[in-house]
Design an enzyme around this catalytic site. Structure first.
Site, PDB file in Angstrom:
ATOM      1  N   TYR A  74      56.271 107.673  22.751  1.00 34.23           N
ATOM      2  CA  TYR A  74      57.662 107.609  22.319  1.00 34.23           C
ATOM      3  C   TYR A  74      58.388 108.902  22.632  1.00 34.23           C
ATOM      4  O   TYR A  74      59.492 109.115  22.188  1.00 34.23           O
ATOM      5  CB  TYR A  74      57.726 107.351  20.806  1.00 34.23           C
ATOM      6  N   LYS A  78      45.643  99.259  18.236  1.00 29.54           N
ATOM      7  CA  LYS A  78      45.192  98.337  19.291  1.00 29.54           C
ATOM      8  C   LYS A  78      43.874  98.890  19.841  1.00 29.54           C
ATOM      9  O   LYS A  78      43.716  99.108  21.053  1.00 29.54           O
ATOM     10  CB  LYS A  78      46.286  98.232  20.369  1.00 29.54           C
ATOM     11  N   ASP A 120      49.377  93.318  17.588  1.00 30.50           N
ATOM     12  CA  ASP A 120      49.900  91.986  17.943  1.00 30.50           C
ATOM     13  C   ASP A 120      49.679  90.995  16.797  1.00 30.50           C
ATOM     14  O   ASP A 120      50.573  90.218  16.446  1.00 30.50           O
ATOM     15  CB  ASP A 120      49.295  91.480  19.257  1.00 30.50           C
ATOM     16  N   ASP A 180      57.902 101.738  15.367  1.00 33.11           N
ATOM     17  CA  ASP A 180      59.298 101.491  15.732  1.00 33.11           C
ATOM     18  C   ASP A 180      59.556  99.985  15.823  1.00 33.11           C
ATOM     19  O   ASP A 180      60.519  99.459  15.257  1.00 33.11           O
ATOM     20  CB  ASP A 180      59.562 102.165  17.086  1.00 33.11           C
ATOM     21  N   ASP A 211      61.649  97.242  12.914  1.00 36.62           N
ATOM     22  CA  ASP A 211      62.789  96.357  13.154  1.00 36.62           C
ATOM     23  C   ASP A 211      62.429  94.900  12.891  1.00 36.62           C
ATOM     24  O   ASP A 211      63.276  94.119  12.459  1.00 36.62           O
ATOM     25  CB  ASP A 211      63.330  96.544  14.583  1.00 36.62           C
TER      26      ASP A 211
END
Ligand code: ATP
Length: 335
Positions: free
Chosen positions: A127, A174, A207, A231, A235
Site C-alpha cells: 500500500y 493469505k 477471500d 483497506d 469498505d
C-alpha cells in the site's frame, strides 16, 4: 497521550478542513460542549482551501497543533485529502487504522445486528506508493511485512478486544499463497494470542473473510489484518452497515491520534446544511474512548441511538429532511 494534563481537561486539535467537514465539525462540537468534560480546542487549517490560501494544504503549524494535542478531530479534505491524511499518518507514526462496523437503526444497514471492529496495519504492506517501480516488462510493487509492525498491530487488536469486552479476535491473511510474508503474519498472530489466553482466536484467508462478511457478519468481533486487505475489508464493512453519513474511523499512532468520518468533503451538498453529522460524531465518540472518557462516550452514543431510533429527525441521506444542526440539536437534547 499527554498524561501531564489535569484529569478531564483535554487539548483537542480541531481541523474542520473543506466542504461539509466544517458543517459536521460545528455540529459535533455543539454536542461535545454539552458533555461533562473540559475541552481546550486548538484550530488548525488543512485541505484544499488552506492550500489555496497558504500554498500548502498541510502547513507545519497544523502538524504541530496535532502533535501537541491529546487527540485530533478531523473533518474532511477535498482533492488534497490523500496527501493531507497520508502525511499526517506518516508524521504521527499512525500505525493503526480502526474502522468500526456497527449497525445503527434507521440507516441503510444490510443487517440489524452487526458490531465488530476492523484493525488495519497502516505503515507497511502492499500500500506504500513509493515502493513501486517501473521495469522493462511493466511494474513491480513491493509488499514488505515486518515482524515488528505486525506484532504491534496484532497486539493492539488483542488489547483492544480485552479493553472493550470482546471475546474473539480474527486474523486475516493469505498465508496459503503468500507463505513467507503472510506466513509470518499468521505465526506472529498466534504468538501474540498466547499473551491473551482469555481471548478466543481464529484465522481466515482474506477471500473467505470477504464472503463471511456477507454471509455471517454477526460472527466477527475484532478483525486484524495487513494494510491492503484492511483497506478493502473496511469498505466492505461500510457497505454492510450502510451510508457514508454514519461511518467513523480512527488513526492511532505513537505521536498522535486522529478521528475522522470516512466520507469526504461532499462538494455536491457543501454549504447547504444537508450533511449528516453522525459519522463525525461517532468519530468523536471513538476519541472519547481513546482518551478514557467512556462514560461520556456511552452517553453521547445513547443520544445518537435515541434520535436514530425515533426516526423523526434525520438528514436526507437517511430519508429525512432535517438539517445538520437540527440533528445536532436533537442529539444534544437527548444527552
Ligand atoms: P471528496 O472529493 O472530498 O472525496 P466526494 O463527493 O467525492 O468528495 P464524499 O464526500 O465521500 O466524496 O461523498 C460521496 C457522496 O456521498 C456524495 O454524493 C455526498 O453528498 C454523499 N455524502 C458524503 N458524506 C455525507 C454526509 N455526511 N451526509 C450526507 N451525504 C454525504
Amino acid at each position: 497521550m499527554n498524561t501531564s494534563k489535569t484529569k478531564n481537561k483535554y487539548q483537542i486539535a480541531v481541523v474542520p478542513g473543506d466542504g461539509i467537514g466544517k458543517e459536521v465539525m460545528e455540529a459535533t462540537l455543539f454536542v461535545l460542549d454539552e458533555l461533562d468534560i473540559d475541552f481546550d480546542y486548538v484550530y488548525g487549517e488543512a485541505g484544499d482551501e488552506c492550500g489555496q490560501k497558504n500554498g500548502n494544504p498541510l502547513p507545519e503549524e497544523t502538524l504541530d497543533i496535532i502533535r501537541n494535542a491529546d487527540a485530533c478531530l478531523f473533518g474532511a479534505a477535498g482533492e488534497t485529502a490523500a496527501d493531507v491524511i497520508v502525511k499526517i499518518r506518516q508524521e504521527m507514526k499512525m500505525y493503526a487504522n480502526l474502522r468500526p462496523v456497527k449497525t445503527y437503526p434507521n440507516t441503510n444497514a444490510l443487517f440489524d445486528d452487526v458490531d465488530f471492529m476492523i484493525v488495519r496495519e497502516n505503515t507497511e504492506g502492499l500500500y506504500i506508493a513509493d515502493q513501486e517501480e517501473l521495469t522493462e516488462d511493466g511494474a513491480i510493487a513491493k509488499r514488505i511485512i515486518t515482524r515488528k509492525a505486525e506484532e504491534r498491530i496484532i497486539d493492539y487488536a488483542f488489547n483492544y478486544a480485552k479493553e472493550n469486552n470482546k471475546s474473539k479476535v480474527t486474523g486475516v491473511h493469505k498465508a496459503n499463497v503468500l507463505k513467507k510474508s503472510d506466513g509470518l503474519f499468521k505465526d506472529v498472530f498466534y504468538e501474540v494470542a498466547e499473551r491473551y489466553p482469555e481471548i478466543e482466536t481464529e484465522d481466515f484467508y482474506v477471500d473467505a473473510t470477504a464472503m463471511y462478511l456477507i454471509t455471517q457478519p454477526q460472527s466477527f468481533e475484532v478483525i486484524v489484518t495487513t494494510n491492503l486487505f484492511g483497506d478493502i475489508l473496511s469498505d466492505e464493512g461500510a457497505g454492510l452497515v450502510g451510508g457514508l453519513g454514519v461511518i467513523p474511523s480512527a488513526n492511532i499512532g505513537e505521536d498522535g491520534a486522529l478521528f475522522e468520518p470516512v466520507h469526504g468533503s461532499a462538494p455536491d451538498i457543501a454549504g447547504e446544511g444537508k450533511a449528516n453529522p453522525i459519522a463525525m460524531m461517532l468519530s468523536a465518540i471513538m476519541m472519547l474512548r481513546y482518551i478514557g472518557e467512556n462514560e461520556e462516550a456511552d452517553k453521547f452514543d445513547a443520544a445518537i441511538l435515541k434520535v436514530l431510533n425515533d426516526g423523526k429527525i434525520l438528514t436526507r441521506d437517511l430519508g429525512g429532511s432535517s438539517s445538520t444542526m437540527e440533528v445536532a440539536e436533537a442529539i444534544k437534547n437527548n444527552l
